[in-house]
Design a protein around this motif. Structure first.
Motif, mmCIF file in Angstrom:
data_model
loop_
_atom_site.group_PDB
_atom_site.id
_atom_site.type_symbol
_atom_site.label_atom_id
_atom_site.label_comp_id
_atom_site.label_asym_id
_atom_site.label_seq_id
_atom_site.Cartn_x
_atom_site.Cartn_y
_atom_site.Cartn_z
ATOM 1 N N TYR A 126 10.324 -31.411 -52.259
ATOM 2 C CA TYR A 126 10.361 -31.141 -53.705
ATOM 3 C C TYR A 126 8.945 -31.242 -54.279
ATOM 4 N N GLN A 127 8.215 -32.265 -53.853
ATOM 5 C CA GLN A 127 6.847 -32.441 -54.348
ATOM 6 C C GLN A 127 5.958 -31.274 -53.908
ATOM 7 N N ILE A 128 6.071 -30.889 -52.644
ATOM 8 C CA ILE A 128 5.244 -29.789 -52.124
ATOM 9 C C ILE A 128 5.559 -28.492 -52.854
ATOM 10 N N ASN A 129 6.848 -28.238 -53.064
ATOM 11 C CA ASN A 129 7.260 -27.010 -53.750
ATOM 12 C C ASN A 129 6.837 -26.975 -55.209
ATOM 13 N N ASN A 130 6.504 -28.133 -55.747
ATOM 14 C CA ASN A 130 6.064 -28.183 -57.147
ATOM 15 C C ASN A 130 4.557 -28.437 -57.266
ATOM 16 N N GLY A 131 3.842 -28.070 -56.199
ATOM 17 C CA GLY A 131 2.392 -28.038 -56.277
ATOM 18 C C GLY A 131 1.671 -29.333 -55.960
ATOM 19 N N ILE A 132 2.380 -30.332 -55.457
ATOM 20 C CA ILE A 132 1.737 -31.593 -55.095
ATOM 21 C C ILE A 132 1.275 -31.489 -53.643
#
Length: 223
Positions: free
Chosen positions: A46-52
């Motif tokens: 979720y974090q990766i998919n939201n640019g983190i």
């Protein structure tokens, strides 16, 4: 003379007991993400998919250290969007926090920050800490009284008042300025020698007399 850092720990832990239910809710969610591989991977993705670019883990507290609860709260609030988003995607996920719970968490973080900074300062190992005690106590009283005047949520305000009550309830904490040892340490520290505190003239006189005794001792002819 008791351990000042330990006293701080007891003061804060006793106040946090008021929000044990909220702490347990947060710990339950943190434990789920740390113990379930499925939940952890979903949280990470979720974090990766939201640019983190560098996903973060949640922090679990340690029962014997109050500041670990503070670190847990800080990371939890920092990752609020990812936590809420991931919980909505999981099967058999623990209940998320209510909107008011998130607000209370943010307020409690504000309240705990001065105590966290005080604990770090008094736990230093590369400098003398005795001269900091009176300064820290004065600062904590001042900041806690200031917190009562800002727009805290009612439950967070109760925690702030409990912290003040806990400080008042410990004579060694509240009356640390009566310690001649701590007062001398503070006065002899160049950073704090002009700090107003009790019996400053008596402290000056005692230090002068102590030095005079040392000089007189050195002037005595050897037998």
């Amino acid at each position: 003379m008791g351990c000042f850092a330990h006293t701080l720990n007891l003061i804060v832990q006793s106040a946090l007991v008021l929000e044990n239910d909220l702490i347990d809710k947060v710990k339950c969610i943190v434990s789920h993400f740390r113990e379930s591989t499925v939940a952890y991977n979903a949280f990470k993705n979720y974090q990766i998919n939201n640019g983190i670019k560098e996903p973060k883990k949640l922090i679990q507290d340690v029962q014997t250290r109050w500041n670990s609860t503070s670190y847990m709260f800080n990371r939890f609030v920092e990752m609020e969007t990812s936590i809420r988003g991931t919980l909505g995607l999981l099967d058999n996920a623990p209940d998320t926090l209510r909107p008011e719970d998130w607000i209370i968490l943010q307020d409690i973080i504000k309240i705990l920050k001065p105590f966290e900074e005080a604990t770090k300062a008094i736990s230093g190992q590369k400098y003398m800490t005795a001269s900091l005690v009176i300064v820290i106590v004065q600062g904590l009283y001042k900041v806690c009284n200031s917190l009562l005047k800002i727009n805290l949520s009612p439950r967070a305000l109760i925690v702030a008042k409990k912290l003040l009550a806990n400080m008042d309830a410990r004579d060694g904490f509240k009356n640390c300025e009566k310690s001649m040892t701590l007062s001398k340490c503070t006065f002899l520290d160049p950073r704090f020698k002009h700090l107003p505190f009790m019996n400053v003239n008596q402290i000056k006189n005692e230090i002068i007399e102590n030095i005079a005794q040392i000089i007189r001792g050195k002037e005595q002819p050897s037998m």
